[in-house]
Write a protein that holds these residues in place. Sequence first.
Motif, mmCIF file in Angstrom:
data_model
loop_
_atom_site.group_PDB
_atom_site.id
_atom_site.type_symbol
_atom_site.label_atom_id
_atom_site.label_comp_id
_atom_site.label_asym_id
_atom_site.label_seq_id
_atom_site.Cartn_x
_atom_site.Cartn_y
_atom_site.Cartn_z
ATOM 1 N N LEU A 43 -12.230 -7.006 12.600
ATOM 2 C CA LEU A 43 -11.489 -5.790 11.981
ATOM 3 C C LEU A 43 -10.822 -6.343 10.705
ATOM 4 N N PHE A 44 -10.481 -7.750 10.519
ATOM 5 C CA PHE A 44 -9.943 -8.300 9.437
ATOM 6 C C PHE A 44 -11.220 -8.433 8.347
ATOM 7 N N GLU A 45 -12.394 -8.581 8.747
ATOM 8 C CA GLU A 45 -13.594 -8.904 7.998
ATOM 9 C C GLU A 45 -13.634 -7.403 7.224
ATOM 10 N N LYS A 46 -13.847 -6.429 8.109
ATOM 11 C CA LYS A 46 -14.297 -4.987 7.722
ATOM 12 C C LYS A 46 -13.192 -4.609 6.782
ATOM 13 N N SER A 51 -11.607 -3.398 0.882
ATOM 14 C CA SER A 51 -10.641 -3.345 -0.242
ATOM 15 C C SER A 51 -9.632 -4.887 -0.381
ATOM 16 N N GLU A 52 -9.990 -5.699 -1.030
ATOM 17 C CA GLU A 52 -9.247 -6.877 -1.049
ATOM 18 C C GLU A 52 -7.679 -6.824 -1.087
ATOM 19 N N PHE A 53 -7.587 -5.876 -2.159
ATOM 20 C CA PHE A 53 -6.022 -5.473 -2.761
ATOM 21 C C PHE A 53 -5.423 -4.779 -1.377
ATOM 22 N N GLU A 54 -5.833 -3.926 -0.618
ATOM 23 C CA GLU A 54 -5.301 -3.378 0.493
ATOM 24 C C GLU A 54 -5.084 -4.169 1.639
ATOM 25 N N PHE A 55 -5.964 -5.169 1.705
ATOM 26 C CA PHE A 55 -6.275 -6.075 2.821
ATOM 27 C C PHE A 55 -4.998 -7.024 2.628
ATOM 28 N N LEU A 59 -1.453 -7.560 4.973
ATOM 29 C CA LEU A 59 -0.840 -9.025 5.381
ATOM 30 C C LEU A 59 0.472 -9.394 5.053
ATOM 31 N N LEU A 60 0.655 -8.906 3.729
ATOM 32 C CA LEU A 60 2.017 -9.319 3.062
ATOM 33 C C LEU A 60 3.166 -8.234 3.801
ATOM 34 N N ARG A 61 2.840 -7.082 4.126
ATOM 35 C CA ARG A 61 3.542 -5.786 4.645
ATOM 36 C C ARG A 61 4.630 -5.637 3.522
ATOM 37 N N PHE A 62 3.980 -5.283 2.370
ATOM 38 C CA PHE A 62 5.003 -5.019 1.137
ATOM 39 C C PHE A 62 5.724 -3.697 1.213
ATOM 40 N N ARG A 63 6.839 -3.774 1.361
ATOM 41 C CA ARG A 63 7.943 -2.376 1.382
ATOM 42 C C ARG A 63 8.632 -2.436 0.379
ATOM 43 N N ILE A 115 0.416 -3.784 11.294
ATOM 44 C CA ILE A 115 -0.652 -4.582 10.677
ATOM 45 C C ILE A 115 -1.791 -4.067 11.267
ATOM 46 N N ILE A 116 -2.172 -4.090 12.514
ATOM 47 C CA ILE A 116 -3.353 -3.385 12.839
ATOM 48 C C ILE A 116 -3.757 -2.153 12.648
ATOM 49 N N ALA A 117 -2.542 -1.357 12.480
ATOM 50 C CA ALA A 117 -3.040 0.150 12.137
ATOM 51 C C ALA A 117 -3.343 0.166 10.776
ATOM 52 N N ASN A 118 -2.830 -0.517 10.065
ATOM 53 C CA ASN A 118 -3.003 -0.648 8.430
ATOM 54 C C ASN A 118 -4.414 -1.037 8.382
ATOM 55 N N LEU A 119 -4.846 -2.383 9.074
ATOM 56 C CA LEU A 119 -6.362 -2.772 8.884
ATOM 57 C C LEU A 119 -7.336 -1.887 9.143
ATOM 58 N N VAL A 120 -6.997 -1.090 10.265
ATOM 59 C CA VAL A 120 -7.723 0.029 10.529
ATOM 60 C C VAL A 120 -8.088 1.187 9.704
ATOM 61 N N ASN A 121 -6.894 1.325 8.867
ATOM 62 C CA ASN A 121 -6.770 2.277 7.582
ATOM 63 C C ASN A 121 -7.757 1.799 6.644
ATOM 64 N N VAL A 122 -7.366 0.583 6.202
ATOM 65 C CA VAL A 122 -8.161 -0.021 5.175
ATOM 66 C C VAL A 122 -9.510 -0.301 5.679
ATOM 67 N N ALA A 123 -9.992 -0.523 6.687
ATOM 68 C CA ALA A 123 -11.402 -0.559 7.265
ATOM 69 C C ALA A 123 -12.155 0.839 7.052
ATOM 70 N N GLY A 124 -11.420 1.730 7.223
ATOM 71 C CA GLY A 124 -11.834 3.106 7.435
ATOM 72 C C GLY A 124 -11.985 3.708 5.872
ATOM 73 N N GLY A 125 -11.424 2.999 4.941
ATOM 74 C CA GLY A 125 -11.661 3.475 3.596
ATOM 75 C C GLY A 125 -10.319 4.133 3.140
ATOM 76 N N ASP A 126 -9.333 3.801 3.809
ATOM 77 C CA ASP A 126 -7.858 4.593 3.438
ATOM 78 C C ASP A 126 -7.176 3.551 2.980
ATOM 79 N N ARG A 127 -5.775 3.735 2.645
ATOM 80 C CA ARG A 127 -4.841 2.745 1.720
ATOM 81 C C ARG A 127 -3.915 2.279 2.848
ATOM 82 N N TYR A 128 -3.156 1.235 2.427
ATOM 83 C CA TYR A 128 -1.986 0.503 3.002
ATOM 84 C C TYR A 128 -0.857 1.305 2.897
#
Length: 226
Positions: A43-46, A51-55, A59-63, A115-128
């Motif tokens: 999942l991390f690799e996908k 998107s390196e930026f969204e990835f 991981l930073l969990r910026f809010r 974190i996992i939900a957002n990685l799935v979002n990003v891997a699916g082409g969505d945003r953080y």
Amino acid sequence: MTKEPKYFDRDNSGKIIVDKHIRGWADNYQNAIVRYLNLWEELFEKALDKSEFEFISTLLRFRGIEDSGWDSFENTIEAIEGVFEANKVLKGEKRLNLCLWAYGQIVEANDHYEIIANLVNVAGGDRYRGWTFPKIKISKRNRPDQYREQTPNEKLLHIKSLCSQYGLSDYSIPFSEVLDKDLRNAVYHSDYSAYEGKVRYKNGPNGFPVEYDEEKTNKLINEAFA
């Protein structure tokens, strides 16, 4: 200089393996770590490939701007590390009770689901997204503006749904393996007893007493720790 022992390696297909039993690790704990590492590394690799930026944002969990001392995820990590240290000296029911408290902390803590939900979002082409699990409105006549947090089960089902939506593998599996709703409820309502490695609680799913034997209890706790 002393060479550090090597435990983790890769097989010919690139999968993470453990080349020997790690001293002090239970088999179910070690096996769970290897399973979860292989699943979530994919999942991390996908997500990184998309998107390196969204990835990195995930991981930073910026809010936004936040003062020190408000990170509940860091607090959970420190608490579990403290449990590991305490377990070196505790025995019997005292140790089991502390491990059950830690189990409840792990399944309830929010950020690893985020974190996992957002990685799935990003891997699916969505945003953080800063908050993936919005509060749910409670429909009560006398409290029209009342909201509640999503439960661990609702969060893992949402992750499972996202994976299906994006055509990805089911990355919610570690959460579903670890979460036992009845045990979680018994622990968090202090409605259980620890006895000789077993967990007993009177109000089971059908209203009858339930006993988890030592093997089942140990497996749930160790997989949560993994």
